[in-house]
Design a protein around this motif. Structure first.
Motif, PDB file in Angstrom:
ATOM      1  N   GLY A   1      95.131  50.771   7.274  1.00  0.00           N
ATOM      2  CA  GLY A   1      95.575  52.007   7.905  1.00  0.00           C
ATOM      3  C   GLY A   1      96.818  51.717   8.708  1.00  0.00           C
TER       4      GLY A   1
ATOM      5  N   GLY B   1      97.961  62.842  13.908  1.00  0.00           N
ATOM      6  CA  GLY B   1      97.911  61.507  13.336  1.00  0.00           C
ATOM      7  C   GLY B   1      98.735  60.550  14.156  1.00  0.00           C
TER       8      GLY B   1
ATOM      9  N   VAL C   1      95.727  63.232   9.804  1.00  0.00           N
ATOM     10  CA  VAL C   1      95.822  61.879   9.251  1.00  0.00           C
ATOM     11  C   VAL C   1      94.984  60.917  10.090  1.00  0.00           C
ATOM     12  CG1 VAL C   1      97.393  60.091   8.424  1.00  0.00           C
ATOM     13  CG2 VAL C   1      98.211  62.441   8.660  1.00  0.00           C
ATOM     14  N   PRO C   2      93.744  60.639   9.687  1.00  0.00           N
ATOM     15  CA  PRO C   2      92.976  59.610  10.396  1.00  0.00           C
ATOM     16  C   PRO C   2      93.746  58.292  10.348  1.00  0.00           C
ATOM     17  CG  PRO C   2      91.585  60.852   8.866  1.00  0.00           C
ATOM     18  CD  PRO C   2      93.006  61.210   8.549  1.00  0.00           C
TER      19      PRO C   2
ATOM     20  N   GLN D   1      91.197  53.488   7.731  1.00  0.00           N
ATOM     21  CA  GLN D   1      90.106  53.738   6.780  1.00  0.00           C
ATOM     22  C   GLN D   1      88.776  53.906   7.522  1.00  0.00           C
ATOM     23  OE1 GLN D   1      91.889  54.382   3.664  1.00  0.00           O
ATOM     24  NE2 GLN D   1      90.036  53.426   2.881  1.00  0.00           N
TER      25      GLN D   1
ATOM     26  N   TRP E   1      88.677  57.214   9.174  1.00  0.00           N
ATOM     27  CA  TRP E   1      88.510  58.216   8.104  1.00  0.00           C
ATOM     28  C   TRP E   1      87.032  58.326   7.725  1.00  0.00           C
ATOM     29  CZ3 TRP E   1      87.111  60.031   3.410  1.00  0.00           C
ATOM     30  CH2 TRP E   1      87.922  60.979   2.777  1.00  0.00           C
ATOM     31  N   LYS E   2      86.409  57.152   7.556  1.00  0.00           N
ATOM     32  CA  LYS E   2      84.995  57.131   7.148  1.00  0.00           C
ATOM     33  C   LYS E   2      84.104  57.718   8.239  1.00  0.00           C
ATOM     34  CE  LYS E   2      81.388  53.904   5.704  1.00  0.00           C
ATOM     35  NZ  LYS E   2      81.042  52.475   5.558  1.00  0.00           N
TER      36      LYS E   2
ATOM     37  N   LEU F   1      85.805  65.925   8.716  1.00  0.00           N
ATOM     38  CA  LEU F   1      86.737  66.203   7.620  1.00  0.00           C
ATOM     39  C   LEU F   1      86.406  67.550   6.982  1.00  0.00           C
ATOM     40  CD1 LEU F   1      87.138  62.704   5.887  1.00  0.00           C
ATOM     41  CD2 LEU F   1      88.304  63.633   7.895  1.00  0.00           C
TER      42      LEU F   1
ATOM     43  N   VAL G   1      93.755  67.060   4.717  1.00  0.00           N
ATOM     44  CA  VAL G   1      93.415  65.745   5.273  1.00  0.00           C
ATOM     45  C   VAL G   1      94.086  64.673   4.430  1.00  0.00           C
ATOM     46  CG1 VAL G   1      91.585  64.148   5.888  1.00  0.00           C
ATOM     47  CG2 VAL G   1      91.204  66.606   6.102  1.00  0.00           C
ATOM     48  N   SER G   2      94.894  63.859   5.081  1.00  0.00           N
ATOM     49  CA  SER G   2      95.666  62.857   4.365  1.00  0.00           C
ATOM     50  C   SER G   2      95.034  61.471   4.527  1.00  0.00           C
ATOM     51  CB  SER G   2      97.101  62.861   4.900  1.00  0.00           C
ATOM     52  OG  SER G   2      97.942  62.113   4.070  1.00  0.00           O
ATOM     53  N   TYR G   3      95.598  60.501   3.831  1.00  0.00           N
ATOM     54  CA  TYR G   3      95.120  59.117   3.905  1.00  0.00           C
ATOM     55  C   TYR G   3      95.801  58.400   5.063  1.00  0.00           C
ATOM     56  CZ  TYR G   3      99.339  59.419   1.245  1.00  0.00           C
ATOM     57  OH  TYR G   3     100.589  59.774   0.845  1.00  0.00           O
ATOM     58  N   PRO G   4      95.187  57.351   5.589  1.00  0.00           N
ATOM     59  CA  PRO G   4      95.789  56.627   6.723  1.00  0.00           C
ATOM     60  C   PRO G   4      97.179  56.083   6.379  1.00  0.00           C
ATOM     61  CG  PRO G   4      93.511  55.972   6.444  1.00  0.00           C
ATOM     62  CD  PRO G   4      93.870  56.808   5.246  1.00  0.00           C
TER      63      PRO G   4
END
Lengths: 196, 429
Positions: B101, B299, B330-331, B334, B337-338, B346, B356-359
């Motif tokens: 991340g 984020g 944006v968390p 990872q 995010w989890k 989420l 919601v985006s990826y780190p």
């Protein structure tokens, strides 16, 4: 005679000097094409090798990207004068042997397009149009020695810890904490440098 | 004469008993943090000089984060360069895409970086780790190269600014508001060359996530780093990561330590604060002007942590992002995010109409995944609102807490999050 490019505003930041969208290269000649793009798109067309930049205080604030130094040097800028510089930009300049000179009164002394004469020995820059000279803080001995070595990596490789810690970086000129360089004192003058 | 935490850490890492601000030192770096934007340049410098080695492959942490997953072919090549170097040199701590991340938030959570240690990275928000009672600072690629090669960096010993925050905030006011208020007062270069040391009962009562936000923003006042002294909160945080006090050194500033400036803040007087364009010191009270937004962004290494996402969720729950507003969450890592997924956050974001985006550092610095177009107006939980920072130079960026971003996203204009104080104290808080 070098031409002066004036960027009078304070807090010109690294996003304006070289936007992040160009950080996928670290080649100086590539970065040079985009120098100051988000501040003045035409700058790269006007700047000539050896030219001088005069800027407001806290120049180079923001990101740590050394690309900010590289793009300006690549574009032909030989020296930047400002009342003071943001910390990381200033150390990046030192590490690259690039001249960043601190001068409290420099912005008021120049208009964009003026020609100037820089006298490192005397520690002053003279406006050819007005005849006015303003002084700048002496370059710390450490910065001069890094420059002479070819950059920080060369200096680090070739010098001992004792040699480094014997250097001077205690010049008030680097105490840009509150936007104003402090008073000069003789012990802060680099050897070979005299006040104008 | 007494010494500050920063002076003590630097003394211990440069073989000195005492240090004086202004002194030039050669400082050992316990950790070097590497991402894919500034590291390839450092590696090229070392290769060109025949200095292609690492001081200790076990003390380097590599986390690609700025332009990942690769936004274009050039970015993919930079990622490849970092990854092949990691393999070639046997870099022990590598957090690849899918396992990491945002580098600063990944590092803080690993337990690798311990109180009393030093860290440099080719990234200005390295100061984030100072919340753990460390000396952590951002440097350029040349300094990064030197640190990779020799495990050392030159420093001019900085003076310290003491920021004393007392009292408790009103409900709905967060650490982001506190730090925006401080930067508003001292200016965007108010701490240039200075360490920002945070003390006071507000800090004593603050969790680690809030402390990271404060330390992270030091650079937005020009600071060399932000520091919070080790206390029971820090010890508990480290213990949760399997690190016990015998594994690290705690430093406290002496009672007679010398501070260049003392700034006092009454936390109870701080209101939700928004930094208007185009400088982080341009703070005003949230909602004091009617400013319609086109984008809302949550984020970054400043405010992409789980407590930030919970704040956003309590406001978005049962609400919709206003028509015409693009909201991106944006968390930061990872793991966050989890956790957000497990807590149902989420789902709340998606139901509200947020993407919601990826780190990744993503649009915080205008690289990808939400870059602003001409004349866009964004309310953002990130750290910088300079011209062009998040994309087109004509876009306007307003910095705020995650709660203010969420309240503004729902309203469609910049709004005071205290309107949602009835949602505080629930399960999602």
């Amino acid at each position: 005679m070098p031409r002066v490019h004036v960027f009078a505003r304070d807090h010109i930041n690294t996003d304006e000097i070289i936007p992040a969208r160009y950080l996928t290269t670290d080649i100086e000649s590539e970065l040079a094409k985009f120098a100051m793009e988000d501040y003045d798109k035409d700058f790269v067309n006007r700047v000539k090798p050896g030219d001088i930049m005069v800027t407001g205080a806290d120049f180079g604030c923001g990101s740590s990207r050394e690309h900010a130094v590289w793009c300006l040097r690549g574009a032909g800028v030989s020296v930047i004068l400002a009342p003071n510089f943001a910390r990381i930009f200033y150390r990046n300049a030192i590490n690259n042997g690039f001249l960043a000179l601190e001068s409290e009164d420099v912005v008021a002394a120049f208009e964009d397009g003026d020609e100037a004469e820089l006298d490192m020995e005397a520690g002053k820059i003279t406006n050819q149009r007005t005849g006015q000279s303003v002084t700048f803080q002496p370059v710390p001995q450490f910065a001069l020695d890094v420059k002479a070595a070819g950059g920080w990596l060369e200096y680090m490789r070739d010098h001992s810890k004792a040699e480094l810690e014997d250097e001077t970086l205690s010049a008030e000129s680097t105490e840009a904490g509150h936007g104003h360089p402090g008073h000069d004192s003789d012990e802060n003058l680099a050897p070979g440098t005299q006040r104008a | 004469m007494g010494m500050t935490i920063a002076e003590k850490i630097l003394a211990a890492h440069s073989g000195h008993n005492t240090l004086t601000p202004g002194q030039l030192i050669e400082c050992k770096t316990d950790w070097v943090l590497c991402h894919e934007i500034t590291t390839p340049a450092a590696l090229r410098m070392l290769e060109e000089r025949g200095m292609d080695r690492v001081f200790n492959p076990d003390q380097i942490v590599a986390v690609p984060d700025h332009s990942v997953p690769a936004m274009n072919i050039k970015a993919a090549q930079m990622y490849q360069k970092l990854k092949s170097w990691v393999k070639d040199k046997g870099i022990k701590h590598f957090y690849d895409v899918g396992r990491g991340g945002i580098a600063h938030v990944v590092l803080e959570n690993t337990g690798l970086m311990k109180p009393g240690q030093t860290l440099v990275s080719g990234d200005s928000h390295t100061c984030n780790a100072g919340a753990l009672g460390t000396f952590a600072t951002g440097v350029g690629s040349t300094d990064l190269a030197g640190a990779i090669y020799a495990g050392m960096v030159w420093f001019k010993v900085p003076e310290t600014m003491l920021i004393k925050v007392t009292g408790q905030t009103q409900p709905g006011v967060t650490p982001k508001d506190i730090v925006l208020e401080v930067i508003k007062r001292i200016g965007a270069d108010g701490a240039n060359y200075l360490v920002m040391e945070w003390v006071g009962d507000y800090i004593d009562n603050l969790d680690m996530e809030g402390r990271f936000t404060l330390a992270n923003m030091a650079i937005e006042a020009g600071g060399k780093t932000g520091i919070v002294a080790v206390d029971d909160t820090t010890r508990a945080y480290m213990a949760e990561r399997g690190v016990t006090p015998d594994q690290y050194t705690e430093y406290q500033s002496d009672p007679d330590a010398k501070y260049k400036v003392v700034v006092e803040v009454d936390a109870s007087q701080v209101e939700p604060t928004v930094a208007y364009p185009h400088i982080p010191s341009n703070g005003r009270v949230a909602g004091s002007d009617h400013i319609a937004v086109t984008h809302a962004y949550v984020g970054s290494c400043t405010n992409g942590r789980i407590s930030d996402l919970r704040d956003v969720a309590r406001i978005l729950k049962g609400n919709k992002v206003a028509e015409g507003v693009q909201m991106i969450v944006v968390p930061a890592t990872q793991l966050i995010w989890k956790q957000a997924a497990q807590e149902g956050l989420l789902e709340i974001f998606v139901d509200a109409g947020a993407s919601v985006s990826y780190p990744s550092c993503g649009a915080c610095l205008g690289m990808h995944s939400g870059v602003l177009g001409p004349n866009d107006v964004c309310i953002s939980s990130t750290n910088r609102n300079f011209v062009g920072r998040m994309g087109d130079p004509s876009a306007a960026i307003y910095l705020a807490s995650p709660a203010t971003v969420a309240a503004s996203a729902v309203a469609g204009f910049i709004s005071d999050p205290r309107a949602y104080n009835h949602t505080l104290g629930g399960a999602a808080d």
